[in-house]
Design an enzyme around this catalytic site. Structure first.
Site, PDB file in Angstrom:
ATOM      1  N   SER A 149      40.186  48.119  50.794  1.00 21.66           N
ATOM      2  CA  SER A 149      38.508  48.279  50.402  1.00 21.66           C
ATOM      3  C   SER A 149      37.831  48.724  51.026  1.00 21.66           C
ATOM      4  CB  SER A 149      38.414  47.103  50.173  1.00 21.66           C
ATOM      5  OG  SER A 149      37.300  46.450  49.163  1.00 21.66           O
ATOM      6  N   TYR A 162      39.257  37.876  51.354  1.00 18.67           N
ATOM      7  CA  TYR A 162      39.297  39.412  50.745  1.00 18.67           C
ATOM      8  C   TYR A 162      39.453  40.436  52.168  1.00 18.67           C
ATOM      9  CZ  TYR A 162      39.727  43.426  47.494  1.00 18.67           C
ATOM     10  OH  TYR A 162      39.935  44.727  47.436  1.00 18.67           O
ATOM     11  N   LYS A 166      41.845  42.537  53.882  1.00 21.06           N
ATOM     12  CA  LYS A 166      41.128  44.183  53.456  1.00 21.06           C
ATOM     13  C   LYS A 166      41.570  44.734  54.951  1.00 21.06           C
ATOM     14  CE  LYS A 166      42.568  44.528  49.162  1.00 21.06           C
ATOM     15  NZ  LYS A 166      43.885  45.539  48.740  1.00 21.06           N
TER      16      LYS A 166
END
Length: 275
Positions: A149, A162, A166
């Site tokens: 991402s 997160y 990622k």
């Protein structure tokens, strides 16, 4: 005739969104697909809707034995693995000073630990055939595509957990490319920007997922959603089908000499600012 005729693909988190669009596109191009989701019923519904050959593995990929069972599902059904797309994931957002150990670890577990375990479990089915092919002087390419991402490439406020997961998947991808290039396993990542899924939908009471017996609020504030047209040069978020197109390229024969890379699928957002 499809460009993936005879290939076997595992696509994690493929009952909805980008994962489902990817499973559908790979199937349209001839691949046999293992459809996976935490929600077994949703996974079966998606598999039934796909026209090509499918099997389902419904289960938690962060649970002990889950990655191994996923891989075995493909082997039991078709005896081989040619493509792995590590797409499954979700978000648990909070600023760093309010984030719990549990929320931080859960993001690492689904976004980096589960893909690592899936790849490790699949290793014999990717490496051993390649050794035999090499001895015969054949060159057969297999594919691993890990979903990252822009949060992993640049960081994002409220998403330390997160973003860490990622970013980690990028490091895993590049290391795997160095180790498995000799076996003609193309290892690449795709970093998505703003794609219209449950994770980027409005943050309201209807957008809730059940994960590990816990209700998880998905989505982002409408204020951020409204900024998409200003931040994205193409003027809008991407669709799951457009996101799947980037994954498909990395699964296709046209990417045989693309290795250890991160393909940014962002509509031009952050152009020049990502790796």
């Amino acid at each position: 005739m499809g460009v993936l005729d005879g290939k076997v693909a595992i696509v994690t988190g493929s009952a909805r969104g980008i994962g489902r669009a990817t499973a559908e596109l790979l199937s349209e191009q001839g691949a046999k697909v293992v459809v996976n989701d935490l929600d077994v019923d949703a996974a079966q519904e998606a598999a039934d809707a796909i026209q090509g050959e499918t099997v389902v593995y419904g289960g938690d990929l962060t649970a002990q034995g889950g990655p191994e069972q996923l891989v075995q599902t493909a082997i039991d059904a078709w005896g081989r693995i040619d493509i792995i797309v590590n797409n499954a994931g979700y978000t648990l957002d909070a600023p760093i000073h309010k984030m719990s150990d549990d929320w931080f670890q859960k993001m690492l577990d689904i976004h980096i630990v589960a893909p690592f375990r899936i790849i490790r479990a699949a290793a014999p089915h990717l490496r051993e055939p390649a050794k035999a092919e090499r001895e015969r002087g054949e060159e057969v390419f297999r594919k691993i595509v890990n979903v990252s991402s822009t949060s992993g490439m640049m960081g994002n406020a409220g998403q330390a957990n997160y973003s860490a997961g990622k970013a980690g998947i990028v490091g895993l991808t590049k290391t795997l490319a160095k180790e498995w290039g000799q076996f003609k396993v193309n290892c690449n990542a795709v970093a998505f920007g703003f794609i219209e899924t449950r994770l980027t939908a409005s943050k309201d009471e209807s957008n809730v997922a059940q994960i590990g017996g816990e209700s998880v609020q998905l989505g982002i504030p409408d204020q951020l959603r409204g900024m998409a047209s200003m931040l994205i040069p193409l003027g809008r978020p991407g669709t799951p089908q457009e996101a799947a197109g980037g994954v498909f390229f990395l699964c296709s024969p046209w990417s045989n000499y693309v290795h250890g890379q991160v393909l940014n699928v962002t509509g031009g957002q952050f152009t020049g600012m990502t790796m």
